[in-house]
Design a protein around this motif. Structure first.
Motif, PDB file in Angstrom:
ATOM      1  N   THR B  55       0.813  -1.215   0.000  1.00 32.51           N
ATOM      2  CA  THR B  55       0.000   0.000   0.000  1.00 32.51           C
ATOM      3  C   THR B  55       0.850   1.271   0.000  1.00 32.51           C
ATOM      4  O   THR B  55       0.319   2.373   0.089  1.00 32.51           O
ATOM      5  CB  THR B  55      -0.921   0.034   1.247  1.00 32.51           C
ATOM      6  N   GLU B  59      -0.506   5.094  -0.127  1.00 32.07           N
ATOM      7  CA  GLU B  59      -0.460   5.897   1.106  1.00 32.07           C
ATOM      8  C   GLU B  59       0.153   7.266   0.867  1.00 32.07           C
ATOM      9  O   GLU B  59      -0.180   8.236   1.545  1.00 32.07           O
ATOM     10  CB  GLU B  59       0.355   5.154   2.186  1.00 32.07           C
ATOM     11  N   ALA B  66      -6.611   7.213   4.781  1.00 27.76           N
ATOM     12  CA  ALA B  66      -6.263   5.974   5.486  1.00 27.76           C
ATOM     13  C   ALA B  66      -6.438   4.788   4.555  1.00 27.76           C
ATOM     14  O   ALA B  66      -7.248   4.828   3.619  1.00 27.76           O
ATOM     15  CB  ALA B  66      -7.152   5.790   6.707  1.00 27.76           C
ATOM     16  N   PHE B  68      -6.871   0.530   4.969  1.00 31.85           N
ATOM     17  CA  PHE B  68      -7.063  -0.577   5.907  1.00 31.85           C
ATOM     18  C   PHE B  68      -6.875  -1.905   5.190  1.00 31.85           C
ATOM     19  O   PHE B  68      -7.350  -2.085   4.063  1.00 31.85           O
ATOM     20  CB  PHE B  68      -8.484  -0.548   6.483  1.00 31.85           C
ATOM     21  N   THR B  69      -6.193  -2.828   5.863  1.00 27.33           N
ATOM     22  CA  THR B  69      -6.145  -4.209   5.379  1.00 27.33           C
ATOM     23  C   THR B  69      -6.612  -5.114   6.523  1.00 27.33           C
ATOM     24  O   THR B  69      -6.968  -4.627   7.606  1.00 27.33           O
ATOM     25  CB  THR B  69      -4.726  -4.597   4.906  1.00 27.33           C
ATOM     26  N   SER B  71      -5.462  -6.998   8.871  1.00 22.35           N
ATOM     27  CA  SER B  71      -4.968  -6.947  10.246  1.00 22.35           C
ATOM     28  C   SER B  71      -5.471  -5.710  10.992  1.00 22.35           C
ATOM     29  O   SER B  71      -5.557  -5.696  12.217  1.00 22.35           O
ATOM     30  CB  SER B  71      -3.432  -6.989  10.259  1.00 22.35           C
ATOM     31  N   ASP B  72      -5.840  -4.642  10.236  1.00 24.69           N
ATOM     32  CA  ASP B  72      -6.344  -3.420  10.882  1.00 24.69           C
ATOM     33  C   ASP B  72      -7.768  -3.583  11.406  1.00 24.69           C
ATOM     34  O   ASP B  72      -8.211  -2.812  12.254  1.00 24.69           O
ATOM     35  CB  ASP B  72      -6.339  -2.246   9.880  1.00 24.69           C
ATOM     36  N   VAL B  73      -8.497  -4.529  10.849  1.00 19.15           N
ATOM     37  CA  VAL B  73      -9.924  -4.625  11.203  1.00 19.15           C
ATOM     38  C   VAL B  73     -10.296  -5.964  11.843  1.00 19.15           C
ATOM     39  O   VAL B  73     -11.466  -6.183  12.179  1.00 19.15           O
ATOM     40  CB  VAL B  73     -10.822  -4.372   9.954  1.00 19.15           C
ATOM     41  N   GLU B  74      -9.311  -6.819  12.031  1.00 17.78           N
ATOM     42  CA  GLU B  74      -9.589  -8.148  12.606  1.00 17.78           C
ATOM     43  C   GLU B  74     -10.308  -8.063  13.948  1.00 17.78           C
ATOM     44  O   GLU B  74     -11.226  -8.832  14.242  1.00 17.78           O
ATOM     45  CB  GLU B  74      -8.279  -8.926  12.789  1.00 17.78           C
ATOM     46  N   HIS B  75      -9.892  -7.080  14.757  1.00 20.07           N
ATOM     47  CA  HIS B  75     -10.467  -6.956  16.104  1.00 20.07           C
ATOM     48  C   HIS B  75     -11.952  -6.594  16.070  1.00 20.07           C
ATOM     49  O   HIS B  75     -12.646  -6.689  17.079  1.00 20.07           O
ATOM     50  CB  HIS B  75      -9.697  -5.899  16.903  1.00 20.07           C
ATOM     51  N   ALA B 104      -8.738  -4.800   0.746  1.00 24.60           N
ATOM     52  CA  ALA B 104      -8.264  -3.546   1.344  1.00 24.60           C
ATOM     53  C   ALA B 104      -9.301  -2.461   1.110  1.00 24.60           C
ATOM     54  O   ALA B 104     -10.095  -2.537   0.161  1.00 24.60           O
ATOM     55  CB  ALA B 104      -6.930  -3.130   0.722  1.00 24.60           C
TER      56      ALA B 104
END
Lengths: 165, 152
Positions: B55, B59, B66, B68-69, B71-75, B104
């Protein structure tokens, strides 16, 4: 890039990026949000407007390609009155959610301007570039038949729910 | 045409005048001050392993806010609108299982910039065998989701 055109009878100029789509000029710069973006690929017809009287899909045209053109959108089709096609859609339940409706109406109005006595087959052919995901097309065809009769000065056929009951 | 009863007569819908004159308001018609636009990078493969996502070029683009991939939204857990048995991630950074699966998301100042940034994100995939036929899928010779026992 400067683009000048007529929209619903009003002369407008706008400074746009060369790649700006006509539909985005209409919706975002001119705030004419009655023209909808559905598929952004030319299939669904929700973005249909008239360019010099002919239906075109405004998501597959650049704003700069409309330089000098006369554009009519759903907001300017009848200027506060109801066009026969609009009346037909209301009278014959030609819509549910209404998202495809402005494009349907613009395509139908363009077709009827050329031929006020279309057969059922010609009506279906005339709106084959417009997709509806709610009602199915039966009542849309009936709505356009109603409009065609009105435009010819004839009495529209009784609605089916009157005939069959 | 007018009627005082909902039965036995034609009732014209009160919402139609706005809808047929382009005066209705849909979500896409609402403008909010300072609003931003999102666009998605989507898999061109029906079945593939995501090896890497670059990215960096996107970027650095003007107007990109921003990116996002997975790992940024797993939570945040899986997609809330769940129709399948197997939970689906918001963004997939592992194995994509249909053309168009999002890997993404870009947020930018406007839709054109967001789309430019999507084009500047480079995803490396390892294509896997795809099942594209219902009868073939029903044989379970290849499971769409390893965590299930059957495709049916």
């Amino acid at each position: 890039m400067e683009v000048s055109l007529t929209v619903n009878g009003r002369n407008v100029s706008s400074d746009v990026e060369p790649r700006t789509l006509l539909v985005h000029l209409l919706r975002e710069d001119l705030d004419l949000t009655g023209t909808h973006v559905g598929c952004e690929s030319g299939y669904c017809g929700a973005c249909t407007v008239h360019l010099d009287g002919k239906p075109v899909k405004s998501c597959t045209m650049l704003a700069v390609q409309a330089e000098g053109a006369d554009i009519t959108t759903i907001e300017g089709l009848a200027n506060g009155e109801l066009h026969a096609v609009q009346e037909g859609f209301w009278e014959r339940h030609g819509l549910q959610c209404g998202y495809c409706t402005p494009g349907m109406i613009m395509s139908a109005a363009g077709m009827l301007a050329e031929n006020d006595s279309p057969s059922e087959g010609e009506i279906k052919h005339g709106i084959e570039g417009n997709l509806c995901r709610c009602t199915g097309y039966h009542n849309i065809v009936k709505a356009i038949e109603y409009a065609a009769a009105k435009m010819r000065g004839d009495e529209p056929a009784e609605p089916e729910w009157e005939v069959s009951s | 045409m007018s009627t005082t009863s909902a039965l036995g007569g034609v009732v014209r819908r009160r919402e139609d005048p706005a809808l047929i004159q382009g005066k209705a308001r849909y979500v896409d018609d609402i403008k909010v001050r300072g609003e931003t636009s999102a666009a998605f990078v989507r898999s061109p493969f029906a079945h593939a392993k995501v090896l890497s996502i670059d990215t960096s070029e996107a970027e650095a683009m003007d107007g990109v806010i921003a990116i996002f991939t997975a790992s940024d939204v797993e939570h945040m857990g899986p997609l809330a609108a769940q129709v399948a048995i197997v939970p689906r991630p918001l963004l997939n950074g592992d194995v994509v299982r249909h053309v168009g699966e999002a890997v993404a998301m870009v947020v930018a100042t406007d839709r054109y910039v967001a789309q430019d940034a999507v084009d500047a994100i480079f995803v490396e995939y390892e294509p896997l065998e795809a099942i594209v036929d219902l009868k073939d899928a029903a044989t379970d010779r290849l499971l769409v989701h390893d965590s299930t026992e059957s495709n049916t």
